[in-house]
Each structure stands twice: as structure tokens, then as C-alpha cells.
Design an enzyme around this catalytic site. Structure first.
Site, PDB file in Angstrom:
ATOM      1  N   HIS A  61     -43.445   8.795  16.622  1.00 43.55           N
ATOM      2  CA  HIS A  61     -43.753  10.207  17.222  1.00 43.55           C
ATOM      3  C   HIS A  61     -42.568  10.943  16.103  1.00 43.55           C
ATOM      4  O   HIS A  61     -41.308  10.699  16.759  1.00 43.55           O
ATOM      5  CB  HIS A  61     -43.635  10.237  18.666  1.00 43.55           C
ATOM      6  CG  HIS A  61     -43.923  11.692  18.886  1.00 43.55           C
ATOM      7  ND1 HIS A  61     -44.695  12.037  20.187  1.00 43.55           N
ATOM      8  CD2 HIS A  61     -43.899  13.084  18.795  1.00 43.55           C
ATOM      9  CE1 HIS A  61     -45.164  13.005  20.482  1.00 43.55           C
ATOM     10  NE2 HIS A  61     -44.316  13.850  19.520  1.00 43.55           N
ATOM     11  N   GLN A  94     -36.146  10.844  10.299  1.00 43.14           N
ATOM     12  CA  GLN A  94     -36.443   9.772   9.273  1.00 43.14           C
ATOM     13  C   GLN A  94     -38.057   9.930   9.379  1.00 43.14           C
ATOM     14  O   GLN A  94     -38.720   9.570  10.526  1.00 43.14           O
ATOM     15  CB  GLN A  94     -35.928   8.558  10.167  1.00 43.14           C
ATOM     16  CG  GLN A  94     -34.450   8.245  10.138  1.00 43.14           C
ATOM     17  CD  GLN A  94     -33.705   9.160  11.198  1.00 43.14           C
ATOM     18  OE1 GLN A  94     -33.922   9.158  12.294  1.00 43.14           O
ATOM     19  NE2 GLN A  94     -32.756  10.129  10.649  1.00 43.14           N
TER      20      GLN A  94
HETATM   21 ZN    ZN Z   1     -45.941  10.638  21.034  1.00 47.45          ZN
END
Ligand code: ZN
Length: 153
Positions: free
Chosen positions: A93, A82
Site C-alpha cells: 500500500h 519506496q
Molecule cells: Zn491498504
């Protein structure tokens, strides 16, 4: 920085690494073996990766997928990223979901997506994606670490 995919958060879940990437057990697997491959460097989006990080992530993810298919009896696999909030990204992240699959594991092959989404909602919907206990995570990561060390695909 309090990122679930950067050290020290990933210590218990990590089971393999390459030069630039890590493989982590998903804490809320939607099917057995559901794992994450992440760049070691904290970046949010695909277009923030350097070329060598893109190549490493893809090559490493292919090896991790082979390991997971062997360990969990998969004959196929889903990969999904995504990229951005508009696409459903909830952790800032970059992460690639790797889900080993075999025929008949879900009522319909595409049913993984609503299960992935379910973790964002309140019970009872989120019960579709229960979290591993600490003991389950420790056992799973240990098993995968040993398998990776024994024979990297
Ligand atoms: Zn991270």
C-alpha cells in the site's frame, strides 16, 4: 484483505486525514515523529494514483510535515517513497515516510536509510528500529490528533 495501512488496521495509529489521504504514526519510528502519509484508497504504486489523489497526498503531506516539525522541533524533514519491490517497498500500500529532522539528530544526515532497512533484518540489526508499545502508540497518536485538531497548518 489484510493490509496494515487500510482500516481497521490503522485505527490506533491514524492522527489526521484529508479528503483522500491519511496520516499514521509509524509503529517503528527511526526518529521521533517518523510518520506515514498514505492514500485512503488501497493502491500499491505511485502510477496507480489518480491525479486528484496525487495532489491531495502532496498537499496533505506538506501540512502533516509542518505539524510534525512543530511537535518534534524539526528544522527539516525527509520524505521517502519506496515505489516497488526493486526500490525496497515491503508493504503493498503506497506510503510516504515523513521524518522530521534537526541538525545532529543522527551521526550523518543520511543514516536514516540503514535504520529504515534494519526492520527487515533479524536482531540485533533490527534493534536499531524498536517498535512502540501499545501505550506509547496510544499516547503519541492522541497527542498528534489533538495538535492537528487545534491548529491545522
Ligand atoms: Zn491498504
Amino acid at each position: 484483505m489484510d493490509c496494515p495501512f487500510c482500516p481497521p488496521s490503522v485505527a490506533a495509529a491514524r492522527f489526521a486525514e484529508s479528503e483522500l489521504s491519511l496520516a499514521l504514526c509509524n509503529l517503528r519510528p527511526i526518529l521521533p515523529g517518523h510518520s506515514l502519509v498514505v492514500p485512503k484508497r488501497h493502491v500499491a504504486r505511485l502510477d496507480e494514483l489518480a491525479e486528484d489523489e496525487v495532489a491531495d497526498l502532496f498537499r496533505f503531506a506538506r501540512r502533516v510535515t509542518a505539524l510534525l516539525k512543530r511537535q518534534f522541533g524539526g528544522t527539516g524533514a525527509d520524505w521517502t517513497v519506496q515505489d516497488g519491490a526493486a526500490a525496497g517497498q515491503t508493504v503493498d500500500h503506497l506510503h510516504l515516510h515523513v521524518i522530521p529532522r534537526f541538525a545532529g539528530d543522527l551521526p550523518s544526515p543520511g543514516d536514516w536509510w540503514p535504520r529504515l532497512e534494519a526492520s527487515r533484518r533479524e536482531p540485533p540489526d533490527s534493534a536499531a528500529r524498536p517498535a512502540l508499545s501499545d501505550d506509547e502508540l496510544r499516547a503519541l497518536a492522541g497527542r498528534l490528533r489533538a495538535a492537528w485538531a487545534a491548529g491545522q497548518p
